[in-house]
Design a protein around this motif. Structure first.
Motif, short mmCIF file in Angstrom:
data_model
loop_
_atom_site.label_atom_id
_atom_site.label_comp_id
_atom_site.label_asym_id
_atom_site.label_seq_id
_atom_site.Cartn_x
_atom_site.Cartn_y
_atom_site.Cartn_z
N ARG A 1 0.79 -1.22 0.00
CA ARG A 1 0.00 0.00 0.00
C ARG A 1 0.83 1.28 0.00
O ARG A 1 0.43 2.27 -0.60
N HIS A 2 1.98 1.29 0.66
CA HIS A 2 2.69 2.56 0.84
C HIS A 2 4.14 2.44 0.39
O HIS A 2 4.79 1.40 0.59
N PRO A 3 4.71 3.51 -0.19
CA PRO A 3 6.12 3.48 -0.63
C PRO A 3 7.09 3.26 0.53
O PRO A 3 8.16 2.70 0.32
N HIS A 4 6.72 3.70 1.75
CA HIS A 4 7.66 3.55 2.86
C HIS A 4 7.82 2.09 3.30
O HIS A 4 8.67 1.78 4.13
N GLU A 5 7.01 1.19 2.73
CA GLU A 5 7.18 -0.25 3.00
C GLU A 5 8.30 -0.85 2.15
O GLU A 5 8.66 -2.01 2.33
N PRO B 1 10.77 -3.72 -10.39
CA PRO B 1 10.26 -4.21 -9.09
C PRO B 1 11.21 -5.16 -8.38
O PRO B 1 11.10 -5.35 -7.17
N HIS B 2 12.15 -5.76 -9.12
CA HIS B 2 13.13 -6.65 -8.50
C HIS B 2 14.40 -5.91 -8.10
O HIS B 2 15.38 -6.55 -7.72
N HIS B 3 14.37 -4.59 -8.17
CA HIS B 3 15.43 -3.75 -7.59
C HIS B 3 14.97 -3.18 -6.26
O HIS B 3 15.63 -2.31 -5.69
N LEU B 4 13.82 -3.67 -5.78
CA LEU B 4 13.26 -3.21 -4.51
C LEU B 4 12.95 -4.41 -3.63
O LEU B 4 12.71 -5.51 -4.10
N SER B 5 12.95 -4.18 -2.34
CA SER B 5 12.58 -5.21 -1.37
C SER B 5 11.53 -4.64 -0.44
O SER B 5 11.34 -3.43 -0.37
N ARG B 6 10.87 -5.54 0.27
CA ARG B 6 9.88 -5.11 1.25
C ARG B 6 10.51 -5.18 2.64
O ARG B 6 11.23 -6.13 2.96
N LEU B 7 10.26 -4.19 3.45
CA LEU B 7 10.91 -4.09 4.75
C LEU B 7 10.28 -5.04 5.76
O LEU B 7 9.06 -5.13 5.88
N THR B 8 11.15 -5.74 6.48
CA THR B 8 10.71 -6.59 7.59
C THR B 8 10.53 -5.74 8.83
O THR B 8 11.40 -4.93 9.17
N ILE B 9 9.41 -5.90 9.50
CA ILE B 9 9.16 -5.16 10.74
C ILE B 9 9.67 -6.01 11.90
O ILE B 9 9.25 -7.16 12.05
N PRO B 10 10.59 -5.47 12.72
CA PRO B 10 11.08 -6.26 13.86
C PRO B 10 9.95 -6.72 14.75
O PRO B 10 8.96 -6.00 14.96
N GLU B 11 10.09 -7.92 15.28
CA GLU B 11 9.02 -8.50 16.09
C GLU B 11 8.95 -7.91 17.48
O GLU B 11 7.93 -7.97 18.14
N LYS C 1 12.78 -13.63 11.63
CA LYS C 1 12.42 -14.32 10.38
C LYS C 1 12.31 -13.32 9.25
O LYS C 1 11.64 -12.29 9.38
N ILE C 2 12.96 -13.62 8.12
CA ILE C 2 12.90 -12.76 6.93
C ILE C 2 12.21 -13.55 5.82
O ILE C 2 12.74 -14.57 5.35
N GLY D 1 11.67 -12.05 -0.45
CA GLY D 1 11.40 -10.72 -0.98
C GLY D 1 11.54 -9.60 0.02
O GLY D 1 11.43 -8.43 -0.34
N TYR D 2 11.77 -9.93 1.29
CA TYR D 2 11.88 -8.93 2.34
C TYR D 2 13.35 -8.67 2.69
O TYR D 2 14.23 -9.50 2.43
N SER D 3 13.60 -7.53 3.30
CA SER D 3 14.94 -7.18 3.76
C SER D 3 14.86 -6.57 5.14
O SER D 3 13.81 -6.08 5.57
N ILE D 4 15.98 -6.58 5.84
CA ILE D 4 16.06 -6.01 7.18
C ILE D 4 17.49 -5.57 7.43
O ILE D 4 18.44 -6.14 6.90
N LYS D 5 17.64 -4.52 8.24
CA LYS D 5 18.97 -4.08 8.64
C LYS D 5 19.44 -5.01 9.75
O LYS D 5 18.96 -4.94 10.88
N VAL D 6 20.38 -5.89 9.43
CA VAL D 6 20.81 -6.91 10.38
C VAL D 6 21.90 -6.41 11.33
O VAL D 6 22.17 -7.05 12.34
#
Length: 337
Positions: free
Chosen positions: A91-95, A116-126, A270-271, A274-279
């Motif tokens: 829904r939102h670009p900030h995702e 679209p494959h130059h972008l990832s979706r952000l993982t929200i920390p649990e 858990k990632i 298609g998702y990414s996270i700052k590890v």
């Protein structure tokens, strides 16, 4: 002839769309916006986009440039194509986060990449991050290390490799493990990003499929077969990011991800594909105190990241320790800048 070729490209692009379960997008509001965007792209951009969506990001697809003006739906082109080909519920670009190898990453200009494959979706920390200040990556209420016998860790051996062996010029080295056995040599990383994969055509990086090992058990062989495109690790200005390129989840543990309440160790995040996270966060790492030896998962280096392919570990999984995971990896970071 040229018109028929262009029309064929647009038809193929539309056929490759991702349709959400129970939703027929062919008559939905995305169709006019998508076709309007396709008409704005040059033939070369259409071909690059088709290559990217047909391979689902497996190939080395190039940037697809477009003016960053909204579509008929008022959506940015990148958001529109990500909804069309990857995440219908987006829904939102900030995702979204742009991947480091994209040429428009961190740049502002009159045109931007909408691949679209130059972008990832952000993982929200649990879990929420701990407060600032000198903090431990483990539970603050613990006075000392838990008993190894109490944690049924009898016979545990330290798997952490000393960062002092890292030479200048490498921002990290990668160590690949199968249960308690390290397989292959340390892999030094010089570039700002590296692919880690089992089988990724026309790509360079750390290929786990080429690492030989004797007497692999079936559990390891099954897990290795699921690594596929693996993950992308990138060093960026604010830290280290991991992007899951495979079709299966990966699990990551890092001191800067924080620790849940009443925990004796850092969280395992858990990632999803298609998702990414700052590890790893360099700023937060500067506020960490060194991890004490004998924690639940063995001595822990505050500048190391552990990643398991397809299998999780910790109190919420059947595997309590990462050494019980069939295929996993350590990212051994040099001293932060």
């Amino acid at each position: 002839m040229f018109r028929s070729r262009r029309a064929s490209l647009i038809q193929q692009l539309w056929r490759h769309r991702c349709v959400a379960p129970g939703l027929d997008e062919s008559h939905g509001p995305l169709k006019p916006a998508a076709h309007a965007l396709f008409k704005k792209l040059k033939d070369q951009e259409l071909e690059l986009l088709l290559q990217a969506v047909a391979s689902k990001g497996a190939g080395e697809s190039g940037c697809v440039w477009v003016e960053p003006r909204g579509s008929k739906l008022g959506l940015p082109a990148s958001l529109l194509l990500c909804r069309l080909y990857r995440w219908p519920d987006l829904r939102h670009p900030h995702e979204l986060k742009r991947l480091s190898f994209c040429k428009s990453a961190g740049a502002e200009g009159t045109i931007q990449c909408c691949n679209p494959h130059h972008l990832s979706r952000l993982t929200i920390p649990e879990t929420p991050l701990p407060p600032y200040g000198k903090i431990s990556p483990f539970a603050p209420h613990l006075k000392g290390p838990p008993s190894i016998l109490d944690n049924n860790c009898r016979g545990w051996q330290d798997t952490t490799l000393s960062r002092r062996s890292l030479r200048d010029g490498y921002w990290c080295k990668l160590a690949y493990w199968e249960y308690r056995l390290r397989v292959g040599r340390l892999y030094p990383v010089h570039e700002d990003y590296v692919n880690v994969f089992f089988d990724l055509p026309a790509s360079s990086g750390f290929c786990l499929g080429q690492l030989p090992s004797r007497n692999r058990c079936q559990a390891v062989q099954r897990t290795r077969a699921k690594i596929g495109q693996g993950l992308l690790l990138s060093r960026e200005a604010n830290g280290i990011w991991a992007y899951n390129r495979s079709d299966h989840p990966v699990f990551v543990c890092s001191p800067t991800l924080g620790a849940p309440p009443a925990s004796s160790g850092p969280i395992v995040q858990k990632i999803l594909p298609g998702y990414s996270i700052k590890v790893f966060d360099y700023e937060r790492a500067g506020n960490l105190v060194p991890g004490w030896p004998g924690s639940n998962d063995g001595p822990y280096d505050t500048h190391a990241v552990r990643i398991s392919f397809t299998k999780g570990w910790g109190p919420h999984y059947s595997r309590r320790f990462i050494t019980s995971c069939p295929c996993w990896m350590e990212v051994l970071l040099n001293t932060p800048r």
